[in-house]
Design an enzyme around this catalytic site. Structure first.
Site, PDB file in Angstrom:
ATOM      1  N   ASP A   1      -8.967  55.770  72.991  1.00 39.70           N
ATOM      2  CA  ASP A   1      -7.834  56.848  73.286  1.00 39.70           C
ATOM      3  C   ASP A   1      -8.370  58.235  73.710  1.00 39.70           C
ATOM      4  OD1 ASP A   1      -8.551  57.214  70.517  1.00 39.70           O
ATOM      5  OD2 ASP A   1      -6.444  57.051  69.881  1.00 39.70           O
TER       6      ASP A   1
ATOM      7  N   CYS B   1      -8.311  64.506  66.003  1.00 43.05           N
ATOM      8  CA  CYS B   1      -7.902  62.819  65.489  1.00 43.05           C
ATOM      9  C   CYS B   1      -9.004  62.463  65.960  1.00 43.05           C
ATOM     10  CB  CYS B   1      -6.704  62.642  66.143  1.00 43.05           C
ATOM     11  SG  CYS B   1      -5.900  61.353  65.028  1.00 43.05           S
TER      12      CYS B   1
ATOM     13  N   HIS C   1     -10.492  61.888  68.907  1.00 41.44           N
ATOM     14  CA  HIS C   1     -10.659  60.906  70.004  1.00 41.44           C
ATOM     15  C   HIS C   1     -11.776  61.504  70.925  1.00 41.44           C
ATOM     16  CE1 HIS C   1      -6.000  60.490  69.935  1.00 41.44           C
ATOM     17  NE2 HIS C   1      -6.664  59.836  68.815  1.00 41.44           N
TER      18      HIS C   1
ATOM     19  N   GLU D   1      -1.304  60.147  70.938  1.00 37.32           N
ATOM     20  CA  GLU D   1      -0.605  60.780  70.009  1.00 37.32           C
ATOM     21  C   GLU D   1       0.832  61.359  70.456  1.00 37.32           C
ATOM     22  OE1 GLU D   1      -1.716  61.875  67.228  1.00 37.32           O
ATOM     23  OE2 GLU D   1      -3.841  61.816  67.330  1.00 37.32           O
TER      24      GLU D   1
ATOM     25  N   HIS E   1     -10.857  53.787  64.756  1.00 37.96           N
ATOM     26  CA  HIS E   1     -10.442  54.711  64.478  1.00 37.96           C
ATOM     27  C   HIS E   1     -11.420  55.759  63.516  1.00 37.96           C
ATOM     28  CE1 HIS E   1      -7.892  58.397  64.064  1.00 37.96           C
ATOM     29  NE2 HIS E   1      -7.216  58.102  65.076  1.00 37.96           N
TER      30      HIS E   1
ATOM     31  N   HIS F   1      -5.849  65.427  62.017  1.00 42.49           N
ATOM     32  CA  HIS F   1      -4.782  66.263  62.361  1.00 42.49           C
ATOM     33  C   HIS F   1      -5.145  67.639  61.410  1.00 42.49           C
ATOM     34  CE1 HIS F   1      -1.819  63.181  63.756  1.00 42.49           C
ATOM     35  NE2 HIS F   1      -3.083  62.970  64.217  1.00 42.49           N
TER      36      HIS F   1
END
Ligand SMILES: CC(=O)N[C@@H](CCC[C@H](N)C(=O)O)C(=O)O
Length: 373
Positions: A70, A96, A98, A130, A156, A349
């Site tokens: 992502d 996050c 990415h 997101e 992730h 976050h």
């Protein structure tokens, strides 16, 4: 193949230019610029909105393996200790991970652009994870349908694990999610004349408190749910009674049934507030993501491979209430997602998230070896 130094530079370049969902214009340009420097003989490149798909021709075209990263950032004002590669986009940050997700995907792609893979591969650089969600429309696009993988994987970053850790499980990994936007409308007025108005700041405060009872009083304690309110806004001045207030949040559940139950309770509580406060309340559920469910045989194949890697600290983890629209890929294509340890004191976050960049080289090597096995 990109070196660890080149990968680190790429991650930092990407960290400087975070862009919110479907606005990843510079990010797309940057990624295309990097991909253009790889040998092109095996590659076919397509754009999809602000995303990119790259097809790598394998020695055997009977199967296609997908790898998804992502690419969007978050609306967060960065507060890291970085001095030379902080976000240059005020109010946006890769909080996050990415930037790492994209860098690792480029690292793996660069290897297979030089070294023809066994099977065809498709690298998917997906926008808007997101919100509002790029996975579903991308899956439905002609671009992806043409190259639909037979198996798919993604990762992730996980701040809580040290570098070298891969955490994974079969079955449910991430929750079902729904965004939540509630608007309360009543009658404003002068602060000194409350009896002539209908205070939406007070109504919103009551509603936020009532929403907290859903998980504690309506969900079976042996099940699980999350109702988090991240934003409450209302009013214009300290001596004006607000006629409008807005509440924004997110709902997380392990099952669709519990998601329906929570939404029903939100609606019932809102109806009660409408009567109690003589106001009108509208509810919008924004983007909804399905769960991330790791297919058993593909996940076990990866787990067995990891068990044989001395460099990997394998953790069989619990599911988490995070959400990921990668779940839509897994609904249609067997595959898995895993957590990659990046050892940050601050979590996802968080404006201070500082992933350890050593995780990049580790991840590229581990994934390349797995796909080349
Ligand atoms: C891994 C992660 O942090 N994902 C996000 C996904 C957001 C989904 C949606 N915008 C929502 O807020 O419900 C997460 O917050 O878990």
């Amino acid at each position: 193949m990109l070196s660890v130094e080149q990968l680190t530079k790429i991650r930092r370049d990407l960290h400087r230019i975070p862009e919110i969902g479907y606005k990843e214009v510079k990010t797309q340009q940057y990624l295309l610029g990097q991909i253009a420097q790889f040998p092109q003989e095996l590659l076919t490149i397509k754009k999809w909105k602000t995303g990119i798909l790259v097809h790598v021709k394998g020695l055997d075209s009977s199967k296609t393996i997908g790898y998804r990263a992502d690419i969007d950032g978050l609306p967060i004002v960065e507060q890291t200790s970085y001095t030379d590669f902080r976000s240059t986009h005020e109010g946006a940050m890769h909080a996050c991970g990415h930037d790492l997700h994209m860098t690792i995907a480029l690292g793996v792609l660069s290897y297979f652009a030089h070294q023809q893979p066994k099977y065809n591969q498709v690298f998917i650089f997906q926008p808007a994870e997101e919100g509002p969600g790029g996975a579903k429309p991308m899956l439905e696009s002609a671009e992806l349908i043409e190259w639909k993988p037979d198996k798919i994987m993604a990762l992730h970053i996980a701040p809580e694990y040290p570098v070298g850790t891969i955490a994974i499980k079969t079955g449910l990994l991430f929750a079902n999610t729904s965004e939540l936007f509630i608007t309360l409308k009543g009658k404003g007025g002068h602060a000194a004349y409350p009896h002539t108005a209908n205070d939406m700041v007070v109504a919103a405060s009551h509603l936020v408190t009532q929403l907290q009872t859903i998980v504690s009083r309506n969900i079976n304690p042996l099940d699980a749910g999350v109702v988090t309110i991240g934003v409450i806004k209302g009013g214009t001045k300290q001596n004006i009674i607000a006629d409008t207030a807005v509440i924004e949040g997110t709902i997380r559940t392990r099952s669709i049934e519990t998601m329906k139950l929570i939404k029903k309770r939100i609606e019932d509580l809102s109806k009660g507030m409408e009567t109690g406060f003589n106001c009108s309340i509208s509810i919008d559920y924004g983007a909804n993501y399905c769960q991330v469910y790791n297919e058993e045989s593909a996940t076990n194949d990866f787990i067995e491979y990891l068990k044989g890697q001395e460099s990997v600290n394998l953790v069989i983890c619990d599911e988490a209430m995070t959400g990921e629209d990668f779940g839509y890929f897994l609904e249609e294509i067997p595959g898995f997602m895993f957590w990659l340890g990046v050892d940050s004191k601050y979590g996802l976050h968080d404006a201070r998230l500082e992933p350890n960049e050593n995780a990049i080289g580790f991840a590229v090597q581990t994934i390349v070896n797995y796909l080349a096995k």
